[in-house]
Scaffold this motif. Structure first.
Motif, PDB file in Angstrom:
ATOM      1  N   GLY A 105       1.140  -1.032  -0.015  1.00  0.00           N
ATOM      2  CA  GLY A 105       0.247   0.232  -0.282  1.00  0.00           C
ATOM      3  C   GLY A 105       0.976   1.395  -0.242  1.00  0.00           C
ATOM      4  N   TYR A 106       2.052   1.463  -0.176  1.00  0.00           N
ATOM      5  CA  TYR A 106       2.963   2.863  -0.588  1.00  0.00           C
ATOM      6  C   TYR A 106       3.399   2.719   0.591  1.00  0.00           C
ATOM      7  CZ  TYR A 106       3.484   2.441  -5.467  1.00  0.00           C
ATOM      8  OH  TYR A 106       4.162   2.705  -6.857  1.00  0.00           O
ATOM      9  N   ALA A 107       2.912   2.020   1.915  1.00  0.00           N
ATOM     10  CA  ALA A 107       3.015   2.410   3.345  1.00  0.00           C
ATOM     11  C   ALA A 107       4.151   1.567   3.817  1.00  0.00           C
ATOM     12  CB  ALA A 107       1.897   1.883   4.485  1.00  0.00           C
ATOM     13  N   ARG A 108       4.721   0.229   3.719  1.00  0.00           N
ATOM     14  CA  ARG A 108       5.499  -0.342   3.839  1.00  0.00           C
ATOM     15  C   ARG A 108       5.896  -1.933   2.619  1.00  0.00           C
ATOM     16  NH1 ARG A 108       0.575  -1.442   5.573  1.00  0.00           N
ATOM     17  NH2 ARG A 108       0.419  -0.735   7.353  1.00  0.00           N
ATOM     18  N   ILE A 109       7.044  -2.245   2.798  1.00  0.00           N
ATOM     19  CA  ILE A 109       7.166  -3.969   1.982  1.00  0.00           C
ATOM     20  C   ILE A 109       7.147  -5.174   2.430  1.00  0.00           C
ATOM     21  CG2 ILE A 109       9.569  -4.538   0.082  1.00  0.00           C
ATOM     22  CD1 ILE A 109       8.325  -1.677  -0.311  1.00  0.00           C
ATOM     23  N   VAL A 110       6.095  -5.826   1.882  1.00  0.00           N
ATOM     24  CA  VAL A 110       5.439  -6.902   1.965  1.00  0.00           C
ATOM     25  C   VAL A 110       6.291  -8.252   2.365  1.00  0.00           C
ATOM     26  CG1 VAL A 110       4.197  -8.997   2.390  1.00  0.00           C
ATOM     27  CG2 VAL A 110       3.404  -6.092   2.117  1.00  0.00           C
ATOM     28  N   VAL A 111       7.439  -8.700   3.060  1.00  0.00           N
ATOM     29  CA  VAL A 111       8.692  -9.096   2.753  1.00  0.00           C
ATOM     30  C   VAL A 111       8.829 -11.030   2.842  1.00  0.00           C
ATOM     31  CG1 VAL A 111      10.699  -9.997   3.828  1.00  0.00           C
ATOM     32  CG2 VAL A 111      10.373  -7.556   4.797  1.00  0.00           C
ATOM     33  N   ASP A 112       7.793 -11.204   2.737  1.00  0.00           N
ATOM     34  CA  ASP A 112       7.774 -13.116   3.294  1.00  0.00           C
ATOM     35  C   ASP A 112       6.391 -12.983   2.011  1.00  0.00           C
ATOM     36  OD1 ASP A 112       9.745 -13.793   5.256  1.00  0.00           O
ATOM     37  OD2 ASP A 112       9.093 -12.658   6.267  1.00  0.00           O
ATOM     38  N   ARG A 113       5.689 -12.338   2.308  1.00  0.00           N
ATOM     39  CA  ARG A 113       3.956 -12.828   1.812  1.00  0.00           C
ATOM     40  C   ARG A 113       4.047 -12.583  -0.076  1.00  0.00           C
ATOM     41  NH1 ARG A 113      -0.837 -13.616   4.873  1.00  0.00           N
ATOM     42  NH2 ARG A 113      -1.497 -14.720   3.681  1.00  0.00           N
ATOM     43  N   GLU A 114       4.998 -11.053  -0.083  1.00  0.00           N
ATOM     44  CA  GLU A 114       5.106 -10.569  -1.847  1.00  0.00           C
ATOM     45  C   GLU A 114       6.566 -10.570  -1.727  1.00  0.00           C
ATOM     46  OE1 GLU A 114       0.749  -8.622  -1.073  1.00  0.00           O
ATOM     47  OE2 GLU A 114       2.268  -7.248  -1.735  1.00  0.00           O
ATOM     48  N   GLY A 115       7.172 -11.235  -1.155  1.00  0.00           N
ATOM     49  CA  GLY A 115       8.880 -11.023  -1.361  1.00  0.00           C
ATOM     50  C   GLY A 115       9.283 -12.773  -1.611  1.00  0.00           C
ATOM     51  N   TYR A 116       9.629 -12.706  -0.017  1.00  0.00           N
ATOM     52  CA  TYR A 116      10.831 -13.810  -0.546  1.00  0.00           C
ATOM     53  C   TYR A 116      10.544 -15.366  -0.645  1.00  0.00           C
ATOM     54  CZ  TYR A 116      14.034 -10.681   2.268  1.00  0.00           C
ATOM     55  OH  TYR A 116      15.450  -9.935   2.197  1.00  0.00           O
ATOM     56  N   GLU A 117       8.963 -15.396  -0.076  1.00  0.00           N
ATOM     57  CA  GLU A 117       8.236 -16.387  -1.067  1.00  0.00           C
ATOM     58  C   GLU A 117       8.048 -17.101  -2.205  1.00  0.00           C
ATOM     59  OE1 GLU A 117       5.024 -17.169   1.337  1.00  0.00           O
ATOM     60  OE2 GLU A 117       5.048 -16.922   3.279  1.00  0.00           O
ATOM     61  N   ILE A 118       7.686 -16.270  -2.787  1.00  0.00           N
ATOM     62  CA  ILE A 118       8.167 -16.468  -4.990  1.00  0.00           C
ATOM     63  C   ILE A 118       9.179 -16.265  -4.934  1.00  0.00           C
ATOM     64  CG2 ILE A 118       7.545 -13.188  -4.921  1.00  0.00           C
ATOM     65  CD1 ILE A 118       5.579 -17.220  -6.895  1.00  0.00           C
ATOM     66  N   MET A 176       7.844  -8.442 -11.848  1.00  0.00           N
ATOM     67  CA  MET A 176       6.390  -8.742 -11.439  1.00  0.00           C
ATOM     68  C   MET A 176       6.068  -8.020  -9.705  1.00  0.00           C
ATOM     69  SD  MET A 176       6.240 -12.899  -9.650  1.00  0.00           S
ATOM     70  CE  MET A 176       6.212 -13.782 -11.104  1.00  0.00           C
ATOM     71  N   GLY A 177       5.074  -7.503  -9.738  1.00  0.00           N
ATOM     72  CA  GLY A 177       4.613  -6.772  -8.811  1.00  0.00           C
ATOM     73  C   GLY A 177       3.731  -6.979  -7.723  1.00  0.00           C
ATOM     74  N   PHE A 178       3.272  -6.883  -6.744  1.00  0.00           N
ATOM     75  CA  PHE A 178       1.981  -7.160  -6.404  1.00  0.00           C
ATOM     76  C   PHE A 178       1.104  -6.346  -5.070  1.00  0.00           C
ATOM     77  CE2 PHE A 178       4.601 -11.118  -6.675  1.00  0.00           C
ATOM     78  CZ  PHE A 178       3.811 -12.301  -6.380  1.00  0.00           C
ATOM     79  N   SER A 179      -0.083  -5.665  -6.363  1.00  0.00           N
ATOM     80  CA  SER A 179      -0.730  -5.383  -5.540  1.00  0.00           C
ATOM     81  C   SER A 179      -0.615  -3.359  -5.240  1.00  0.00           C
ATOM     82  CB  SER A 179      -0.808  -5.205  -3.858  1.00  0.00           C
ATOM     83  OG  SER A 179      -1.819  -4.539  -3.182  1.00  0.00           O
ATOM     84  N   ALA A 180       0.577  -2.889  -4.491  1.00  0.00           N
ATOM     85  CA  ALA A 180       1.289  -1.686  -4.762  1.00  0.00           C
ATOM     86  C   ALA A 180       2.411  -1.757  -5.385  1.00  0.00           C
ATOM     87  CB  ALA A 180       1.391  -0.844  -3.428  1.00  0.00           C
ATOM     88  N   GLY A 181       3.541  -2.693  -5.581  1.00  0.00           N
ATOM     89  CA  GLY A 181       4.327  -3.324  -5.905  1.00  0.00           C
ATOM     90  C   GLY A 181       4.088  -3.189  -7.468  1.00  0.00           C
ATOM     91  N   GLY A 182       2.775  -3.774  -7.931  1.00  0.00           N
ATOM     92  CA  GLY A 182       2.150  -4.012  -9.580  1.00  0.00           C
ATOM     93  C   GLY A 182       1.828  -2.846  -9.556  1.00  0.00           C
ATOM     94  N   HIS A 183       1.755  -1.749  -8.628  1.00  0.00           N
ATOM     95  CA  HIS A 183       1.670  -0.303 -10.232  1.00  0.00           C
ATOM     96  C   HIS A 183       3.329   0.197  -9.800  1.00  0.00           C
ATOM     97  CE1 HIS A 183       1.362   3.935  -9.357  1.00  0.00           C
ATOM     98  NE2 HIS A 183       0.494   4.005 -10.121  1.00  0.00           N
ATOM     99  N   VAL A 184       4.015  -0.485  -9.688  1.00  0.00           N
ATOM    100  CA  VAL A 184       5.680   0.151  -9.725  1.00  0.00           C
ATOM    101  C   VAL A 184       5.492  -0.749 -10.865  1.00  0.00           C
ATOM    102  CG1 VAL A 184       7.633   0.129  -8.533  1.00  0.00           C
ATOM    103  CG2 VAL A 184       6.059   0.715  -6.837  1.00  0.00           C
ATOM    104  N   CYS A 185       5.422  -1.765 -10.538  1.00  0.00           N
ATOM    105  CA  CYS A 185       6.029  -2.869 -11.995  1.00  0.00           C
ATOM    106  C   CYS A 185       5.137  -2.036 -13.084  1.00  0.00           C
ATOM    107  CB  CYS A 185       5.423  -3.831 -11.832  1.00  0.00           C
ATOM    108  SG  CYS A 185       5.136  -5.696 -13.405  1.00  0.00           S
TER     109      CYS A 185
END
Length: 370
Positions: A105-118, A176-185
């Motif tokens: 949500g542009y407030a934080r970076i989701v490290v595990d669930r939308e990062g390290y796991e994939i 590859m981007g998820f949610s707000a990271g998908g906006h960055v992507c």
């Protein structure tokens, strides 16, 4: 398109450098829980002399532990002052790389669930993965709403310029981007050539255009009522002008130069409306840039993990099993059949199923793909 937050896997940040390869530690754990697999230790600073346009007081990086009970690790980090990529190297590289942009949500970076796991999942299948820890627009950086995009551009250029070092093909770099990271992507896929920072070194002469992009339940529009309110407020402020909203709505920036995109979104997503992805698809049609998308009727129910998630190789088993059948044909097609030189030297990948032809919406993707 497919589903979303609760049911998803992680996203990872990419890392390479040119010249001096700076190392930065990944976020430390907080609380009682440790990740079930060790965190990677190879990280790469994006900016050798510090990130440009820093505020008078640098944000302080803080890691939150959001998991409860015996749930798998679910860390988030905010206050990014050292934008960087965390590198996941595969045991047997297939020559493809992925720059992963987690949401939050542009407030934080989701490290595990939308990062390290994939990232671990992709690395197990031969991908070299870079998880991007990008700066957040609410922290006072001079680039304002373009600060995350400048980190994404810089990161992809570093990946491509260091292709030899990482054993990847420079023409097989996915985003590859998820949610707000998908906006960055999505911003990266549509505004990769926009000059938003002063060149730093030779890497900045390399193209920042990803060869393909995957936008998973991505924030796309910045205009109400379609926009995700929290992401919009943090990116553009409380009262953005229509011109500013349009400039940062990815669908409005699609052109014939935009790379092929794969869209994943649940039709019942209550956080980021599925119309965000449909708007991007419509923009692709107008820009004569067709992408693949797969949707499910009620994705949240179909993809939600079990309350006690078991892990296989450090990855949430249930979300992976449910999400990957929709993305695997796309990933396989890109990894094995994207590069002309690679096609000449390797066996051609199986063609995508007819159901996945460009522009087709799939309500019940075939299970045989997994």
């Amino acid at each position: 398109m497919i589903d979303r937050r609760h049911a998803l896997l992680g996203t990872m940040a990419a890392g390479l450098s040119v010249g001096v390869h700076a190392q930065a530690p990944p976020p430390a754990r907080i609380g009682r829980r440790r990740p079930r697999q060790p965190d990677p230790t190879e990280t790469i600073e994006l900016w050798p002399d510090g990130a440009p346009g820093s505020p008078s007081r640098l944000p302080i990086e803080v890691v939150e532990d959001r998991a409860t009970g015996d749930a798998v690790a679910d860390r988030a980090v905010h206050g990014i002052a050292r934008p960087r990529m965390v590198v996941f190297r595969p045991a047997r590289p297939n020559g493809s790389a992925a720059l992963v942009m987690p949401g939050g949500g542009y407030a934080r970076i989701v490290v595990d669930r939308e990062g390290y796991e994939i990232a671990r999942w992709l690395a197990d299948r031969g991908w070299t993965v870079f998880v991007l820890f990008y700066r957040l627009p609410g922290d006072g950086w001079a680039a304002g709403p373009d600060v995350a995009l400048s980190d994404a551009q810089r990161g992809l250029r570093l990946v491509r310029s260091s292709a030899t070092r990482f054993g990847i093909h420079p023409d097989r770099v996915a985003a590859m981007g998820f949610s707000a990271g998908g906006h960055v992507c999505g911003d990266l896929a549509t505004r990769f050539a926009q000059p938003i920072y002063a060149p730093v070194d030779a890497a900045d002469r390399v193209s920042a255009r990803p060869d393909v992009a995957a936008l998973l339940y991505a924030v796309q529009s910045m205009a109400l009522p379609l926009a995700h309110p929290g992401s919009r407020a943090l990116l553009l402020g409380p009262s953005p002008t229509p011109a500013l909203e349009r400039a940062h709505s990815t669908a409005a920036n699609v052109t014939s130069a935009t790379p092929p995109c794969f869209l994943v979104h649940a039709e019942d997503d209550r956080s980021v409306a599925v119309d965000n992805s449909l708007a991007f698809q419509s923009g692709g049609d107008k820009g004569r840039r067709r992408g693949r998308n797969a949707s499910v009727r009620r994705g949240r129910a179909r993809l939600r993990p079990e309350p006690r998630r078991r892990q296989t190789g450090g990855v949430m088993a249930d979300p992976v099993r449910r999400l990957v059948p929709r993305t695997r044909p796309w990933l396989t097609n890109f990894a094995c059949d994207h590069s002309a030189s690679y096609r000449k030297s390797r066996k051609r990948a199986a063609p995508l199923p007819a159901e996945y032809r460009p522009g087709r919406s799939i309500r019940n993707p075939p299970r045989t793909l997994w």
